[in-house]
Design a protein around this motif. Sequence first.
Motif: not given
Length: 259
Positions: A8-10, A15-18, A88-89
């Motif tokens: 989950p993006a914080l 940047l949160t990768p998946f 996610y940015v």
Amino acid sequence: MLHVAIAPALPDVLLTPFSVQGRRESKGISVPSHVHDEGMLVLVHEGLVMVQAGTEVWTVMPGSLGWIPPGVRHGARWFGEARGSFLYVRKDVCERLPASCRSWPSSKLIEALMDRFTGAGAQAVSPAYQMQLFDVLLEELRHREHEPMLLPMPADPRLQDLAHSLLDTPEDTAGIDEWAQRLNMSSRTLMRRFRQETGVTLGRWRQQARLLRALELLCRGGSVTEAGLSVGYESTSAFIGSFRAAFGATPTRYLAGRG
């Protein structure tokens, strides 16, 4: 079976990768319409991705980087083998990226940066260094031309099923009469409705879909002959002629220009 490795993006993380990976499925892998507060970058490694945001539909090819701004409702369908790296940015830095959906041809630098953001050692990158690398990515994108590849999709569910079937099996040799029979409508009604909803004839749409699927094969290393024959062209020369008419260059030169 579609495999999605996602965190989950914080709000305090830049940047949160998946990642996404899956085998070919009938009519493609469908991602329902949704919206998120963050922006999203996706580097497509394998497969042809069709993204629909509102009335706009565009394709992201293997070796391309796609962008979806925050707050934009969108859905997607993935044809062929599915493999991609996503980021996610954080919303507050998305103003440095375009305000509308975009896609760019990738480069070795973009691929290396995305691997740094999403690879095994991504968690070891400090926030300050991550921001510096992100600055490099944005600068690289400034020097890459947007590559819109639009394929208008019909709104009628039956016509959508036909469109997805043609994308999933581009080598299908069925004609207008057989498609109309499958959809339980007359040939004239099928042609009229398809053109009303997409702005192009069914024959032209089918040709564009074939070329996009062929381009997908070329992007992952297939030969020109293999790509052309696999999507239903009877000869390599016929495929090259259609490709040049659509993209302004032969397949070999077109791919060289994306590098």
